[in-house]
Design an enzyme around this catalytic site. Structure first.
Site, mmCIF file in Angstrom:
data_model
loop_
_atom_site.group_PDB
_atom_site.id
_atom_site.type_symbol
_atom_site.label_atom_id
_atom_site.label_comp_id
_atom_site.label_asym_id
_atom_site.label_seq_id
_atom_site.Cartn_x
_atom_site.Cartn_y
_atom_site.Cartn_z
ATOM 1 N N ASP A 284 -27.745 -16.584 28.050
ATOM 2 C CA ASP A 284 -26.844 -15.174 26.574
ATOM 3 C C ASP A 284 -28.124 -14.604 26.324
ATOM 4 O O ASP A 284 -27.322 -14.062 24.979
ATOM 5 C CB ASP A 284 -25.998 -15.440 26.696
ATOM 6 C CG ASP A 284 -24.933 -16.510 25.594
ATOM 7 O OD1 ASP A 284 -26.410 -17.187 25.628
ATOM 8 O OD2 ASP A 284 -23.932 -16.429 25.303
ATOM 9 N N ASP B 64 -25.636 -27.101 14.682
ATOM 10 C CA ASP B 64 -24.208 -27.143 15.348
ATOM 11 C C ASP B 64 -23.842 -28.756 16.038
ATOM 12 O O ASP B 64 -24.978 -29.685 15.939
ATOM 13 C CB ASP B 64 -23.871 -26.117 16.644
ATOM 14 C CG ASP B 64 -25.720 -26.287 17.555
ATOM 15 O OD1 ASP B 64 -26.300 -26.957 17.840
ATOM 16 O OD2 ASP B 64 -25.700 -25.171 18.419
HETATM 17 C C1 F6R Z 1 -28.304 -26.548 19.727
HETATM 18 C C2 F6R Z 1 -28.541 -24.911 20.086
HETATM 19 C C3 F6R Z 1 -28.298 -23.689 21.249
HETATM 20 C C4 F6R Z 1 -29.535 -24.447 21.918
HETATM 21 C C5 F6R Z 1 -29.478 -23.209 23.595
HETATM 22 C C6 F6R Z 1 -30.929 -23.715 24.075
HETATM 23 O O1 F6R Z 1 -28.209 -27.052 19.462
HETATM 24 O O2 F6R Z 1 -28.087 -24.509 19.128
HETATM 25 O O3 F6R Z 1 -28.619 -22.795 20.358
HETATM 26 O O4 F6R Z 1 -30.539 -24.248 21.346
HETATM 27 O O5 F6R Z 1 -28.432 -23.798 23.796
HETATM 28 O O6 F6R Z 1 -30.335 -25.079 24.924
HETATM 29 P P1 F6R Z 1 -31.065 -25.661 25.989
HETATM 30 O O7 F6R Z 1 -32.640 -26.047 25.104
HETATM 31 O O8 F6R Z 1 -30.642 -26.804 26.592
HETATM 32 O O9 F6R Z 1 -31.826 -24.707 27.162
#
Ligand code: F6R
Length: 260
Positions: free
Chosen positions: A136, A67
């Site tokens: 979430d 993303d």
């Molecule tokens: C990032 C992504 C998100 C993160 C998720 C967790 O490329 O696709 O799904 O993996 O928001 O984020 P963190 O690792 O910062 O807790």
């Protein structure tokens, strides 16, 4: 699903890096799906170490990131392009032309998303997809209620995700509202999926994804339908699982040929 619980995030990241490295060694043209955020940083650190100290070769590897924020260009310090340079690309021998990240500045977003999907297909599909999980239950930026067969497209972040990600920006209001993300259907086509989750803040989402019912309200729960999904956890993220003793038992009794 294979649930792997390790004593620390560091230890779980090393297991994850070994799985990615195995794929890269066995298939020099391997296609790796990458995630950003806090979770995969230690895994990338270990891949960089393996490159420097063990000669892990990324010269044939193709990468596709999950993303990118809409409106942020590569020079923006909170863009995922910038993140990937900082944590992985600048430190390994991946070829520039083999790096793919959704274009946050595309003038025609639907066309750009369609060509991202086409590029994944043309590369032969993703061999290993790394994932984090949102508090979430999102994977990629497929927020609750996302279609479970969705493809790469624009999505609107939830208020919770904007708050969670504010730590990467100078001010909370700078977090974009929109992102381009691989869809749930895109992610499900990866041959292997590795979801990493660390810390108590992820425990509920992990429980719902692993042991809860399959539901678009917890997009990560769709991985229950994936034929080769591994979930790498530290103790805190595993704390709410009801069958954690069984998951540890399975890991401790893996046949030698299945070990990483
Ligand atoms: C990032 C992504 C998100 C993160 C998720 C967790 O490329 O696709 O799904 O993996 O928001 O984020 P963190 O690792 O910062 O807790």
């Amino acid at each position: 699903m294979e649930i792997i619980i390790q004593a620390s995030a560091e230890a779980a990241s090393v297991v994850g890096a070994r799985i990615v490295a195995k794929c890269v060694r066995e298939k020099p043209g391997a296609v790796i799906g990458l995630a950003t955020g806090g979770t995969p940083v230690a895994l990338y650190r270990e891949l960089v170490r393996m490159h420097r100290e063990e000669g892990l070769d990324f010269s044939g590897v193709k990468t596709f990131n999950l993303d990118e924020y809409v409106g942020l260009g590569p020079a923006h310090p909170a863009s995922y392009r910038h993140f990937m340079e900082e944590h992985l690309f600048a430190h390994v021998n991946v070829r520039r032309e083999n790096i793919h990240i959704p274009d946050g500045l595309a003038a025609d977003v639907p066309a750009s998303c369609a060509s991202y999907e086409e590029a994944i297909r043309a590369a032969g599909g993703i061999d290993v997809q790394l994932l984090g999980i949102g508090g979430d239950g999102h994977i990629g930026f497929n927020e609750p209620s996302s279609s479970l067969v969705s493809r790469t497209r624009i999505k609107t972040l939830t208020a919770q995700t904007r708050r969670d990600n504010a730590r990467f920006f100078e001010a909370a209001e700078d977090v974009p509202f929109h992102v381009v993300t691989m869809g749930v259907g895109t992610i499900m086509e990866a041959r292997q999926v590795l979801l990493l989750a660390f810390g108590a803040g992820k425990a509920r989402a992990v429980r719902e994804a692993v042991e809860g019912p399959l539901s678009a309200m917890v997009p990560a729960s769709v991985l229950q339908m994936h034929g080769s999904a591994k979930v790498l956890l530290d103790e805190a993220a595993a704390a709410e699982l009801s069958r954690s003793e069984y998951y540890r038992w399975v890991y401790d009794h893996k046949p030698v040929w299945q070990r990483f």
